[in-house]
Design a protein around this motif. Structure first.
Motif, PDB file in Angstrom:
ATOM      1  N   LEU A 515      18.817   2.058  12.328  1.00 25.26           N
ATOM      2  CA  LEU A 515      19.065   2.685  13.615  1.00 25.26           C
ATOM      3  C   LEU A 515      18.002   3.749  13.826  1.00 25.26           C
ATOM      4  O   LEU A 515      17.793   4.615  12.963  1.00 25.26           O
ATOM      5  CB  LEU A 515      20.457   3.322  13.643  1.00 25.26           C
ATOM      6  CG  LEU A 515      20.930   3.911  14.972  1.00 25.26           C
ATOM      7  CD1 LEU A 515      21.214   2.792  15.966  1.00 25.26           C
ATOM      8  CD2 LEU A 515      22.178   4.767  14.765  1.00 25.26           C
ATOM      9  N   LYS A 516      17.302   3.699  14.968  1.00 24.52           N
ATOM     10  CA  LYS A 516      16.296   4.697  15.305  1.00 24.52           C
ATOM     11  C   LYS A 516      16.677   5.329  16.627  1.00 24.52           C
ATOM     12  O   LYS A 516      16.911   4.623  17.611  1.00 24.52           O
ATOM     13  CB  LYS A 516      14.903   4.066  15.391  1.00 24.52           C
ATOM     14  CG  LYS A 516      14.392   3.544  14.046  1.00 24.52           C
ATOM     15  CD  LYS A 516      12.922   3.183  14.086  1.00 24.52           C
ATOM     16  CE  LYS A 516      12.407   2.889  12.684  1.00 24.52           C
ATOM     17  NZ  LYS A 516      10.948   2.666  12.667  1.00 24.52           N
ATOM     18  N   SER A 517      16.702   6.672  16.652  1.00 24.60           N
ATOM     19  CA  SER A 517      17.177   7.343  17.855  1.00 24.60           C
ATOM     20  C   SER A 517      16.387   8.615  18.117  1.00 24.60           C
ATOM     21  O   SER A 517      15.945   9.303  17.193  1.00 24.60           O
ATOM     22  CB  SER A 517      18.669   7.687  17.723  1.00 24.60           C
ATOM     23  OG  SER A 517      18.898   8.536  16.615  1.00 24.60           O
ATOM     24  N   SER A 518      16.229   8.910  19.411  1.00 23.36           N
ATOM     25  CA  SER A 518      15.667  10.182  19.872  1.00 23.36           C
ATOM     26  C   SER A 518      16.701  10.805  20.801  1.00 23.36           C
ATOM     27  O   SER A 518      17.037  10.224  21.844  1.00 23.36           O
ATOM     28  CB  SER A 518      14.349   9.957  20.611  1.00 23.36           C
ATOM     29  OG  SER A 518      13.374   9.406  19.741  1.00 23.36           O
ATOM     30  N   ASN A 527      16.637   8.780  12.244  1.00 27.18           N
ATOM     31  CA  ASN A 527      16.500   7.382  11.852  1.00 27.18           C
ATOM     32  C   ASN A 527      17.298   7.124  10.574  1.00 27.18           C
ATOM     33  O   ASN A 527      17.247   7.910   9.621  1.00 27.18           O
ATOM     34  CB  ASN A 527      15.026   7.028  11.601  1.00 27.18           C
ATOM     35  CG  ASN A 527      14.186   7.161  12.857  1.00 27.18           C
ATOM     36  OD1 ASN A 527      14.711   7.092  13.974  1.00 27.18           O
ATOM     37  ND2 ASN A 527      12.894   7.353  12.693  1.00 27.18           N
ATOM     38  N   LEU A 528      18.014   6.007  10.577  1.00 31.71           N
ATOM     39  CA  LEU A 528      18.889   5.652   9.458  1.00 31.71           C
ATOM     40  C   LEU A 528      18.657   4.201   9.081  1.00 31.71           C
ATOM     41  O   LEU A 528      18.518   3.336   9.964  1.00 31.71           O
ATOM     42  CB  LEU A 528      20.352   5.876   9.861  1.00 31.71           C
ATOM     43  CG  LEU A 528      21.432   5.539   8.833  1.00 31.71           C
ATOM     44  CD1 LEU A 528      21.376   6.526   7.669  1.00 31.71           C
ATOM     45  CD2 LEU A 528      22.825   5.583   9.498  1.00 31.71           C
ATOM     46  N   ALA A 529      18.597   3.910   7.781  1.00 30.49           N
ATOM     47  CA  ALA A 529      18.419   2.527   7.316  1.00 30.49           C
ATOM     48  C   ALA A 529      19.228   2.320   6.045  1.00 30.49           C
ATOM     49  O   ALA A 529      19.213   3.154   5.133  1.00 30.49           O
ATOM     50  CB  ALA A 529      16.949   2.227   7.058  1.00 30.49           C
ATOM     51  N   GLY A 530      19.944   1.201   5.995  1.00 26.83           N
ATOM     52  CA  GLY A 530      20.622   0.767   4.783  1.00 26.83           C
ATOM     53  C   GLY A 530      19.978  -0.516   4.289  1.00 26.83           C
ATOM     54  O   GLY A 530      19.616  -1.378   5.092  1.00 26.83           O
ATOM     55  N   PHE A 531      19.821  -0.673   2.980  1.00 25.46           N
ATOM     56  CA  PHE A 531      19.087  -1.819   2.460  1.00 25.46           C
ATOM     57  C   PHE A 531      19.752  -2.382   1.208  1.00 25.46           C
ATOM     58  O   PHE A 531      20.459  -1.676   0.472  1.00 25.46           O
ATOM     59  CB  PHE A 531      17.635  -1.436   2.151  1.00 25.46           C
ATOM     60  CG  PHE A 531      17.486  -0.274   1.202  1.00 25.46           C
ATOM     61  CD1 PHE A 531      17.404  -0.457  -0.173  1.00 25.46           C
ATOM     62  CD2 PHE A 531      17.439   1.023   1.692  1.00 25.46           C
ATOM     63  CE1 PHE A 531      17.282   0.611  -1.041  1.00 25.46           C
ATOM     64  CE2 PHE A 531      17.306   2.102   0.832  1.00 25.46           C
ATOM     65  CZ  PHE A 531      17.233   1.905  -0.544  1.00 25.46           C
ATOM     66  N   TYR A 532      19.493  -3.669   0.989  1.00 22.37           N
ATOM     67  CA  TYR A 532      19.966  -4.362  -0.210  1.00 22.37           C
ATOM     68  C   TYR A 532      18.868  -5.299  -0.679  1.00 22.37           C
ATOM     69  O   TYR A 532      18.306  -6.063   0.125  1.00 22.37           O
ATOM     70  CB  TYR A 532      21.242  -5.173   0.082  1.00 22.37           C
ATOM     71  CG  TYR A 532      21.689  -6.012  -1.102  1.00 22.37           C
ATOM     72  CD1 TYR A 532      22.495  -5.450  -2.096  1.00 22.37           C
ATOM     73  CD2 TYR A 532      21.292  -7.339  -1.233  1.00 22.37           C
ATOM     74  CE1 TYR A 532      22.893  -6.207  -3.191  1.00 22.37           C
ATOM     75  CE2 TYR A 532      21.688  -8.094  -2.318  1.00 22.37           C
ATOM     76  CZ  TYR A 532      22.484  -7.529  -3.306  1.00 22.37           C
ATOM     77  OH  TYR A 532      22.857  -8.280  -4.386  1.00 22.37           O
ATOM     78  N   VAL A 558      19.317  -3.858  -6.075  1.00 17.40           N
ATOM     79  CA  VAL A 558      18.936  -2.545  -5.548  1.00 17.40           C
ATOM     80  C   VAL A 558      19.592  -2.381  -4.182  1.00 17.40           C
ATOM     81  O   VAL A 558      19.523  -3.283  -3.343  1.00 17.40           O
ATOM     82  CB  VAL A 558      17.400  -2.422  -5.407  1.00 17.40           C
ATOM     83  CG1 VAL A 558      17.020  -1.043  -4.868  1.00 17.40           C
ATOM     84  CG2 VAL A 558      16.704  -2.699  -6.732  1.00 17.40           C
ATOM     85  N   TYR A 559      20.224  -1.237  -3.968  1.00 21.69           N
ATOM     86  CA  TYR A 559      20.731  -0.965  -2.627  1.00 21.69           C
ATOM     87  C   TYR A 559      20.746   0.546  -2.401  1.00 21.69           C
ATOM     88  O   TYR A 559      20.701   1.339  -3.343  1.00 21.69           O
ATOM     89  CB  TYR A 559      22.125  -1.567  -2.403  1.00 21.69           C
ATOM     90  CG  TYR A 559      23.190  -1.121  -3.372  1.00 21.69           C
ATOM     91  CD1 TYR A 559      23.944   0.034  -3.143  1.00 21.69           C
ATOM     92  CD2 TYR A 559      23.469  -1.881  -4.515  1.00 21.69           C
ATOM     93  CE1 TYR A 559      24.943   0.425  -4.022  1.00 21.69           C
ATOM     94  CE2 TYR A 559      24.460  -1.495  -5.405  1.00 21.69           C
ATOM     95  CZ  TYR A 559      25.188  -0.340  -5.149  1.00 21.69           C
ATOM     96  OH  TYR A 559      26.166   0.053  -6.031  1.00 21.69           O
ATOM     97  N   GLY A 560      20.773   0.919  -1.122  1.00 20.92           N
ATOM     98  CA  GLY A 560      20.744   2.341  -0.823  1.00 20.92           C
ATOM     99  C   GLY A 560      20.681   2.629   0.661  1.00 20.92           C
ATOM    100  O   GLY A 560      20.786   1.735   1.504  1.00 20.92           O
ATOM    101  N   VAL A 561      20.456   3.913   0.966  1.00 21.99           N
ATOM    102  CA  VAL A 561      20.422   4.399   2.348  1.00 21.99           C
ATOM    103  C   VAL A 561      19.268   5.385   2.486  1.00 21.99           C
ATOM    104  O   VAL A 561      19.057   6.240   1.611  1.00 21.99           O
ATOM    105  CB  VAL A 561      21.738   5.102   2.731  1.00 21.99           C
ATOM    106  CG1 VAL A 561      21.652   5.691   4.135  1.00 21.99           C
ATOM    107  CG2 VAL A 561      22.912   4.131   2.643  1.00 21.99           C
ATOM    108  N   ASP A 562      18.518   5.257   3.576  1.00 20.94           N
ATOM    109  CA  ASP A 562      17.457   6.201   3.944  1.00 20.94           C
ATOM    110  C   ASP A 562      17.851   6.931   5.222  1.00 20.94           C
ATOM    111  O   ASP A 562      18.345   6.302   6.168  1.00 20.94           O
ATOM    112  CB  ASP A 562      16.133   5.475   4.200  1.00 20.94           C
ATOM    113  CG  ASP A 562      15.371   5.192   2.917  1.00 20.94           C
ATOM    114  OD1 ASP A 562      15.137   6.136   2.153  1.00 20.94           O
ATOM    115  OD2 ASP A 562      15.022   4.020   2.690  1.00 20.94           O
TER     116      ASP A 562
END
Length: 722
Positions: A515-518, A527-532, A558-562
């Motif tokens: 998700l990218k937001s201004s 900006n938020l990103a979750g990954f696996y 591997v998984y996580g959140v930025d």
């Protein structure tokens, strides 16, 4: 290079500005300028950041990829001077500097393997040119326009060895407006720095520039207790030049060249870790940034390269050709037993060269169809000589060659209003070849045995990688996306040990939601990103008495959140912050090297099972935060302040999870006084709390050893521009 030679070169560079054709952008030089960000005035929000994460210029907030982009001003304010420093402002990035070579790990994906033809799974590109050598990738960030860190596999548009991500460096182009920028500085450890930049027009539609960057550290962070000599010293020099030709409004030609030298034992100077007894039974008792060795350890490298980039617009289609050639040489010496006893000395010399050619076409528009397609060719050759002397004697010479071909295409199409689908694929065909010979000797030179790998020993690796992404405009200035990417890192040989057959390629399947937001009239960027990740056949190295072996770990998860944030609180005050949570473990890893401390000292290394262990250099939590404040003092004087904070939750050095670097925090700060937009005086500090941490951890049979990160440094710089 001596200080007098460097200052003479800088003086000559400054004098060149008096030549009638030379030019100026008015940009910062040493940390480069030409910002990619449009600076807001008091009533505006955050400006756009332009990135090329999809091989075309796009606003950061419209790219469905997890990207962090840093302008030259941001790098300068935060004290970022080379690619290794990027870890301070990029959560999830850990850079190991073993034996002087740069080994970045991004979201737990990376490699500490070294040698000719051994490429990092976190790729480095400079102005569109791929840097294959690890010694070449340890790059100064002088004269850059911006740096982009792309997280996750970028195998479709960037290639086979961008499994973990990508560090992309964009330097500024010459200007036809004459100008010059110069900077000199002095810091503790008797460190002198100097840099210069000149640019200008040579003829109609022809402009050029030259940037130089010099560092001389006169005193080491510590000393060798055996002979009293300083250790942990760095000296470096970089020169980079461009020639920009515009034959027409539709055509742009950039000819570029660079040369660099680096002499540094940082990462090569290892000592026995506190709390671990070496095989001799005598723990290390010297200074914490020192060593106790009988070998004067060193790492010296030289790199040079040239490239030609042609861009031509055919109405709605842009054609790009990038031709590049690079050569890198480095040599190093190590005390493999890390002790004052003459047990084992390791010496190596490596020569690498590469040629690459890429042609690319792109076109379309966001409202209809955007597309990119291209062909890529890479030819690499690396030769290495190794000698061991001490408890055993061995000479080795090996050559590894690489030939790689690729074809790729990616398109983005609006499948409905505010919704776009991206499809991309790349086919890679690669051939690796190894040849060499190893001699095991007695102390007087008598050959005991030999190992020969004949010419014609090769392996082929063909792989299809892809990208699928769906993005949707949830609202004005709010973008949501989901993507699935496959990346792979080529298989190959271990030239340091002449082991065959080849180890297998890595394959990484990555799933990401972002998700990218201004928000708030673009005064907050969030900006938020979750990954696996499903990670297979991971290439890992193990070092024993300086000998490197490479094996494939079976599988990891591997998984996580930025989370990335930037807030413009007032026209003078800006806050930035980034956070990553990461869980990275080997799901299956039989056949791992497992070290266990001996009761009397040293380690026993056996083959065991590392399944369930944490991946190396994969900290659970990493955080970066910064505050920038600007204070007008009068009509032509102002003051700028920056404080940058970084937190790392700690990481394991090897798959057996024996050695762990505990959590640590680093603080950098800078205060700058600006005079008439022409002159600056800055006082700065790095690692202000003087936190001691270990950047390299290794459990060898002789004992558990490590090499430290940078201690507290501070200094003063003066900068002027015309």
């Amino acid at each position: 290079m001596t200080r007098s030679v460097a200052f003479t070169l800088l003086s000559s560079t400054a004098l060149a500005i008096t030549s009638p054709g030379l030019a100026q952008t008015g940009d910062d030089s040493s940390a480069p300028a030409a910002p990619a960000k449009v600076a807001p005035d008091a009533g505006e929000g955050l400006g756009d950041i332009v990135v090329t994460a999809q091989r075309r210029a796009q606003a950061l907030q419209s790219v469905p990829i997890s990207v962090q982009a840093f302008t030259s001003e941001k790098l300068d304010a935060s004290g970022i001077t080379n690619t290794a420093d990027l870890a301070l402002i990029t959560p999830g990035l850990v850079v190991a500097r073993g034996v002087g070579l740069s080994s970045p790990f991004l979201r737990g994906v990376g490699s500490s393997s070294n040698g000719p033809g051994v490429e990092s799974p976190v790729a480095t590109y400079v102005d569109g040119v791929y840097y294959g050598s690890k010694a070449d990738a340890m790059s100064s960030l002088a004269n850059v326009e911006r740096v982009e860190v792309l997280k996750g596999p970028q195998g479709t548009l960037f290639g086979r060895n961008a499994t973990g991500g990508l560090i992309q460096i964009i330097t500024r182009d010459p200007s036809s407006t004459p100008g010059m920028n110069a900077r000199v500085g002095y810091a503790n450890y008797n460190t002198v720095t100097a840099s210069g930049y000149v640019t200008g027009g040579l003829a109609e539609n022809v402009s050029a520039d030259l940037a130089v960057d010099y560092l001389d550290q006169g005193k080491g962070w510590g000393y060798n207790t055996t002979n009293g000599k300083d250790v942990n010293l760095t000296n470096s020099f970089l020169a980079r030049a461009k020639l920009l030709i515009r034959p027409s409004d539709d055509t742009k030609i950039v000819l570029a060249g660079d040369y660099s030298e680096r002499d540094s034992d940082v990462g090569a100077t290892v000592r026995f870790l506190d709390g671990f007894t070496p095989v001799s039974g005598q723990p290390y008792t010297g200074p914490r940034y020192g060593v106790q060795n009988d070998v004067d350890q060193f790492f010296r490298s030289k790199a040079r390269g040239a490239s030609a980039t042609l861009t031509h617009d055919f109405n709605d289609i842009t054609f790009t050709s990038i031709t590049a050639y690079r050569r890198t040489n480095y040599s190093l010496a190590l005390d493999s037993d890390a002790s004052p006893a003459p047990t084992l000395r390791f010496d190596t010399s490596v020569r690498e060269r590469q040629f690459s050619q890429e042609v690319q076409m792109s076109g379309g528009a966001p409202s209809s169809l955007e597309w990119t397609a291209g062909l890529f060719y890479f030819n690499g050759n690396g030769h290495q000589t190794i000698s061991f002397a001490g408890s055993f004697y061995r000479n080795l010479a090996a050559t590894q060659t690489t030939r790689s071909y690729a074809a790729y295409a990616q398109l983005t199409y609006p499948i409905m209003e505010n919704t776009r689908l991206t499809l991309g694929a790349r086919y890679n065909a690669e051939k690796r070849a190894l040849s060499g010979q190893q001699f095991n000797l007695t102390a007087n030179g008598t050959v005991l045995s030999t190992i020969t790998v004949p010419l014609g020993t090769d392996a082929k690796f063909n792989k299809l990688t892809w990208r699928v992404a769906l993005e949707h405009d949830l609202a004005d200035d709010v973008l949501g996306y989901a993507s699935y990417n496959r990346g792979f890192r080529s298989g190959g040989f271990n030239p340091s040990g002449l082991t065959t057959p080849a180890f297998r390629p890595e394959v990484l399947d990555a799933f990401e939601l972002g998700l990218k937001s201004s928000l708030f009239d673009r005064r907050l960027r969030l900006n938020l990103a979750g990954f696996y990740y499903d990670f297979k056949d991971i290439q890992l190295s193990q070092f024993a008495l300086g000998v490197q072996t490479v094996r494939n770990a079976a599988r990891a998860e591997v998984y996580g959140v930025d989370l990335d944030m930037e807030a413009l609180l007032t026209s003078r005050l800006r806050l930035t912050g980034s956070f990553e949570y990461l869980k990275a473990r080997y799901k299956s890893f039989p056949g791992a090297a497992i070290a266990s401390p001996r009761p009397g000292g040293g380690n026993v290394i056996m083959i065991g099972d590392a399944s369930g262990n944490d991946m190396i250099r994969a900290p659970r939590f990493t955080v970066s935060a910064a505050m920038d404040y600007s204070l007008p003092l009068n009509a032509d004087t102002s003051a700028d302040f920056n404080v940058t904070y970084s937190y790392n939750d700690g990481y394991f050095g090897e798959p057996d999870n024996l050695l762990f670097q505990p959590a640590f925090s680093l603080v950098n700060a800078r205060a700058t006084l600006n005079f008439s937009d022409r002159h600056k005086i800055s006082i700065w500090g790095r690692n202000l709390t003087d936190k001691y941490y270990t950047a390299i951890l290794n459990a060898a049979t002789v004992g558990s050893v490590g090499s430290p990160g940078e201690p507290r440094t501070y200094g003063l710089t003066f900068e002027t521009r015309f």
